[in-house]
Write a protein that holds these residues in place. Structure first.
Motif, mmCIF file in Angstrom:
data_model
loop_
_atom_site.group_PDB
_atom_site.id
_atom_site.type_symbol
_atom_site.label_atom_id
_atom_site.label_comp_id
_atom_site.label_asym_id
_atom_site.label_seq_id
_atom_site.Cartn_x
_atom_site.Cartn_y
_atom_site.Cartn_z
ATOM 1 N N LEU A 140 16.537 -35.234 5.424
ATOM 2 C CA LEU A 140 17.558 -34.439 4.374
ATOM 3 C C LEU A 140 16.015 -33.354 3.714
ATOM 4 O O LEU A 140 16.236 -32.379 3.392
ATOM 5 N N ASP A 141 15.064 -34.283 3.419
ATOM 6 C CA ASP A 141 13.819 -33.695 2.632
ATOM 7 C C ASP A 141 13.179 -32.544 3.647
ATOM 8 O O ASP A 141 12.757 -31.622 3.028
ATOM 9 N N ARG A 167 15.553 -29.536 3.365
ATOM 10 C CA ARG A 167 15.166 -28.837 2.120
ATOM 11 C C ARG A 167 13.968 -28.196 2.228
ATOM 12 O O ARG A 167 13.887 -27.028 1.601
ATOM 13 N N SER A 189 23.451 -29.494 -2.312
ATOM 14 C CA SER A 189 23.355 -31.041 -2.539
ATOM 15 C C SER A 189 23.159 -31.626 -1.150
ATOM 16 O O SER A 189 23.442 -30.918 -0.113
ATOM 17 N N THR A 190 22.859 -32.923 -1.036
ATOM 18 C CA THR A 190 22.444 -33.560 0.062
ATOM 19 C C THR A 190 23.107 -35.005 0.066
ATOM 20 O O THR A 190 23.385 -35.604 -0.918
ATOM 21 N N SER A 191 23.353 -35.475 1.288
ATOM 22 C CA SER A 191 23.829 -36.638 1.364
ATOM 23 C C SER A 191 23.808 -37.590 2.640
ATOM 24 O O SER A 191 23.497 -36.698 3.741
ATOM 25 N N THR A 192 23.603 -38.680 2.846
ATOM 26 C CA THR A 192 23.613 -39.255 3.928
ATOM 27 C C THR A 192 25.032 -40.296 4.036
ATOM 28 O O THR A 192 25.102 -40.747 5.302
ATOM 29 N N SER A 240 19.203 -39.812 7.333
ATOM 30 C CA SER A 240 18.137 -40.165 6.473
ATOM 31 C C SER A 240 17.747 -39.239 5.606
ATOM 32 O O SER A 240 17.731 -38.155 5.630
ATOM 33 N N ASP A 241 17.214 -39.944 4.202
ATOM 34 C CA ASP A 241 16.577 -39.153 3.332
ATOM 35 C C ASP A 241 15.408 -38.291 3.750
ATOM 36 O O ASP A 241 15.281 -37.004 3.468
ATOM 37 N N ALA A 242 14.570 -38.792 4.695
ATOM 38 C CA ALA A 242 13.467 -37.808 5.371
ATOM 39 C C ALA A 242 14.128 -36.748 6.111
ATOM 40 O O ALA A 242 13.348 -35.751 6.051
#
Length: 267
Positions: free
Chosen positions: A59-60, A63, A97-100, A55-57
């Protein structure tokens, strides 16, 4: 870069004449404490790293962990120079970089490092899917602290088994210098050498070990910690005194009870 003679001596196996394709793009599965730490040290070393989570959460959060850690590193490296601190952090983040989308990321990765929940079924499911999309040269690694790497690798193809090893970093990754490079019976010499070189390039000291329960550190550490708890259960000493005794009497940086508390909050 490690001289070939040193690599052979450190891993204790005969060297292979074949060469592994250079690692440039790294995929790290998991944005928790361990995963984000691996992302950070790889990015600091100049590798292009993609942190992957569900999830983006998540990944946030990863970071954010990296941001705080890098800020501490920058303050130590550049003291009162805020401009240099900012430049350092930005340079490292330019490699991240990030990815789901795990499948898409794996398709362009030279090294895949898994740092997710310590559940062998989940790990197998993830690696089984990635095996179908990753390039043939891509190396797969698990950051498991004690699960059998050979068992995790059962799900992948026979060829991938020769490119599957354990790469056990320690918490907190940016500070801890050790990495256990875990060798299965199937992994090739050139892949093992490539992992030693990668580990050295990210600023860590690799040690070679076979795929045995607990590898080196946990195989020695867990019985030590268990005996400390037995001392508590028998009422032979308090937790404070056990920790003090081992710190002052055996030169340990922290006592076994303290260490158990820290270890319980690593992921």
């Amino acid at each position: 870069m490690f001289p070939s003679i040193l690599l052979t001596a450190r891993r204790g196996f005969a060297s292979s004449a074949r060469q592994q394709q250079a690692i440039q793009n790294v995929m790290v599965l998991g944005g928790g404490l361990m995963g984000s730490g691996i992302v950070q040290v790889a990015a600091q070393a100049g590798y292009k790293v993609t942190m992957v989570d569900t999830s983006d959460a998540a990944l946030d959060n990863g970071r954010s962990i990296i941001q705080k850690s890098l800020s501490r590193v920058a303050r130590k490296k550049f003291a009162d120079d805020e401009t240099a601190q900012k430049s350092f952090v930005e340079k490292v983040f330019s490699n991240i970089s990030t990815s789901t989308n795990a499948d898409q990321t794996a398709s362009g990765s030279d090294l895949v490092v898994e740092a997710i929940v310590e559940n062998i079924d989940i790990k197998q499911k993830v690696f089984g899917a990635l095996d179908k999309v990753a390039p043939k040269h891509s190396i797969f690694c698990s950051n498991t602290s004690s699960l059998p790497v050979t068992k995790i690798a059962e799900i992948v193809s026979a060829d991938r088994k020769t490119r599957f090893a354990g790469l056990h970093f320690f918490n907190p990754v940016p500070a801890m210098k050790l990495v256990e490079v875990v060798r299965t019976d199937a992994v090739s010499d050139e892949v093992f050498d490539a992992l030693f070189e990668f580990t050295a390039k990210v600023g860590k000291t690799p040690v070679a070990c076979k795929d045995t329960p607990g590898f080196i550190v946990n195989r020695l550490l867990v019985p030590y910690m268990m005996e400390a708890f037995r001392i508590l259960e028998r009422g032979e000493a308090s937790a404070k005194d056990v920790d003090t005794a081992m710190k002052l009497g055996a030169g340990m940086p922290m006592g076994p009870i303290e260490l158990a508390d820290v270890s319980n909050n690593t992921r």
